[in-house]
Design an enzyme around this catalytic site. Structure first.
Site, PDB file in Angstrom:
ATOM      1  N   ASP A  49      48.366  41.920  36.551  1.00 33.90           N
ATOM      2  CA  ASP A  49      48.096  42.171  35.136  1.00 33.90           C
ATOM      3  C   ASP A  49      48.141  43.677  34.843  1.00 33.90           C
ATOM      4  OD1 ASP A  49      45.726  42.822  36.395  1.00 33.90           O
ATOM      5  OD2 ASP A  49      44.435  41.756  34.988  1.00 33.90           O
ATOM      6  N   SER A  50      48.324  44.494  35.889  1.00 32.74           N
ATOM      7  CA  SER A  50      48.615  45.920  35.693  1.00 32.74           C
ATOM      8  C   SER A  50      49.854  46.095  34.821  1.00 32.74           C
ATOM      9  CB  SER A  50      48.799  46.614  37.046  1.00 32.74           C
ATOM     10  OG  SER A  50      49.690  45.885  37.861  1.00 32.74           O
ATOM     11  N   ASP A  88      48.821  37.028  38.513  1.00 36.14           N
ATOM     12  CA  ASP A  88      47.440  37.319  38.119  1.00 36.14           C
ATOM     13  C   ASP A  88      47.014  36.455  36.947  1.00 36.14           C
ATOM     14  OD1 ASP A  88      45.918  39.125  39.549  1.00 36.14           O
ATOM     15  OD2 ASP A  88      46.789  40.883  38.580  1.00 36.14           O
ATOM     16  N   LYS A 118      46.090  34.813  41.381  1.00 36.75           N
ATOM     17  CA  LYS A 118      45.016  35.723  41.801  1.00 36.75           C
ATOM     18  C   LYS A 118      44.022  35.838  40.652  1.00 36.75           C
ATOM     19  CE  LYS A 118      45.526  40.395  42.233  1.00 36.75           C
ATOM     20  NZ  LYS A 118      44.584  40.914  41.226  1.00 36.75           N
ATOM     21  N   GLU A 120      40.018  37.758  39.643  1.00 39.80           N
ATOM     22  CA  GLU A 120      39.052  38.786  40.022  1.00 39.80           C
ATOM     23  C   GLU A 120      37.623  38.227  40.039  1.00 39.80           C
ATOM     24  OE1 GLU A 120      39.483  42.219  37.488  1.00 39.80           O
ATOM     25  OE2 GLU A 120      41.627  42.414  37.940  1.00 39.80           O
ATOM     26  N   GLU A 186      39.728  46.318  46.493  1.00 39.91           N
ATOM     27  CA  GLU A 186      40.188  47.494  45.741  1.00 39.91           C
ATOM     28  C   GLU A 186      39.101  48.552  45.668  1.00 39.91           C
ATOM     29  OE1 GLU A 186      42.269  46.766  42.060  1.00 39.91           O
ATOM     30  OE2 GLU A 186      42.164  48.881  41.474  1.00 39.91           O
TER      31      GLU A 186
HETATM   32  O1  KIV Z   1      47.197  43.982  38.668  1.00 41.09           O
HETATM   33  C1  KIV Z   1      47.483  44.475  39.760  1.00 41.09           C
HETATM   34  O2  KIV Z   1      48.512  45.142  39.914  1.00 41.09           O
HETATM   35  C2  KIV Z   1      46.573  44.247  40.882  1.00 41.09           C
HETATM   36  C3  KIV Z   1      46.848  44.939  42.183  1.00 41.09           C
HETATM   37  C4  KIV Z   1      46.856  46.381  42.093  1.00 41.09           C
HETATM   38  C5  KIV Z   1      46.010  44.450  43.280  1.00 41.09           C
HETATM   39  O3  KIV Z   1      45.642  43.521  40.745  1.00 41.09           O
END
Ligand code: KIV
Length: 277
Positions: A49-50, A88, A118, A120, A186
């Site tokens: 989600d970055s 994510d 993924k 969090e 992280e």
């Molecule tokens: O969103 C993302 O890119 C991440 C990674 C940096 C682990 O969660």
């Protein structure tokens, strides 16, 4: 008939089996061309989600939507043939209940072809991870600094220093015990990352953690030098593509203004070239 072995995608169980083995190589990707490059070298491609901050200019990951993750997930899937693709779950798509998480995780997997999701969170998300895992959704956990929680964590701070270490360790344990096939650590102190890696049965994937983790992940635009708005200490720049791109764009602008581009070889003549005899 081809005699070469068909391409086979890495599975979550194969990732799990790499605990304590050769480090897992992981990067993010958000587009097809970058996914192709990442797929050639990595075990896991994460549609993180970055993407919201890196490609859409958002101030944090909180504004990322399911539709954004699906669009980028579909683009990445077109470039991945070997690595495990993980997508994510965006903020607000899973925290309410295990049922909400299942609905959105199933949609992410069905519409993108991802092999896992993924999410969090540690202890608070353990029941959700267990629920998803029991319903055929492999989950990668993410503890320590969880960027979707910056408003309660007080910013992008290192997590687990001093007396806070036990909280992060408990989070990692809860995620692993709930059935996650791996867990991202992280921005935690290296000594804590090593402790967690020794104590949990699933691979730890470090970002700002420790070289002793079972794998490493970086945001691809960070390590390529394409995203330069800010650079966390844990990023190593393996390329300076931002500089190269700026130089190329400046050279183009100069040539257009000086009428040096397009040159003769870039324009068409009135008559087509004769085909070779
Ligand atoms: O969103 C993302 O890119 C991440 C990674 C940096 C682990 O969660």
């Amino acid at each position: 008939m081809s005699t070469s072995a068909p391409h086979r995608q890495v599975t979550p169980s194969e990732v799990l089996a790499r605990k304590g083995g050769t480090p897992l190589v992981c990067l993010t990707a958000y587009t097809t061309p970058i996914a192709r490059l990442v797929d050639a070298q990595c075990d896991i491609v994460l549609v993180g989600d970055s993407v919201g901050m890196v490609l859409h200019g958002l101030p944090s990951t909180l504004g990322v939507t399911m539709d954004m993750m699906i669009l980028h997930g579909q683009a990445v899937a077109r470039g991945v043939s070997r690595a495990l693709m993980v997508v994510d779950m965006p903020f607000g798509s899973y925290e309410e209940s295990p049922q909400q998480a299942f609905r959105n995780a199933a949609r992410l997997m069905a519409e993108t072809g991802a092999g896992a999701v993924k999410l969090e969170g540690g202890v608070a998300m353990a029941d959700t991870i267990r629920f998803l895992n029991a319903r055929s959704i492999p989950v990668m956990g993410h503890v320590g600094l969880t960027p979707q929680a910056i408003n309660t964590l007080g910013g992008y701070k290192v997590q687990g220093r001093g007396a806070d270490a036990d909280r992060v360790l408990a989070d990692a344990r809860a995620v692993a015990d709930a059935g996650a096939f791996s867990v991202v650590l992280e921005k935690v102190p290296a000594t804590l990352a090593d402790r967690i890696t020794a104590q949990v049965a699933v691979p730890t994937i470090g970002i700002g953690a420790s070289v002793g983790c079972d794998g490493q992940i970086l945001v691809v635009d960070d390590m390529l030098g394409l995203f330069t708005a800010f650079q966390p200490k844990f990023v190593k720049r393996y390329g300076e593509l931002g500089h190269s791109a700026a130089e190329a764009i400046a050279a183009y602008a100069d040539e257009v203004r000086a009428r040096r581009f397009p040159a003769a070889e870039h324009v068409f003549t009135d008559t087509p070239k004769a085909p070779p005899a």
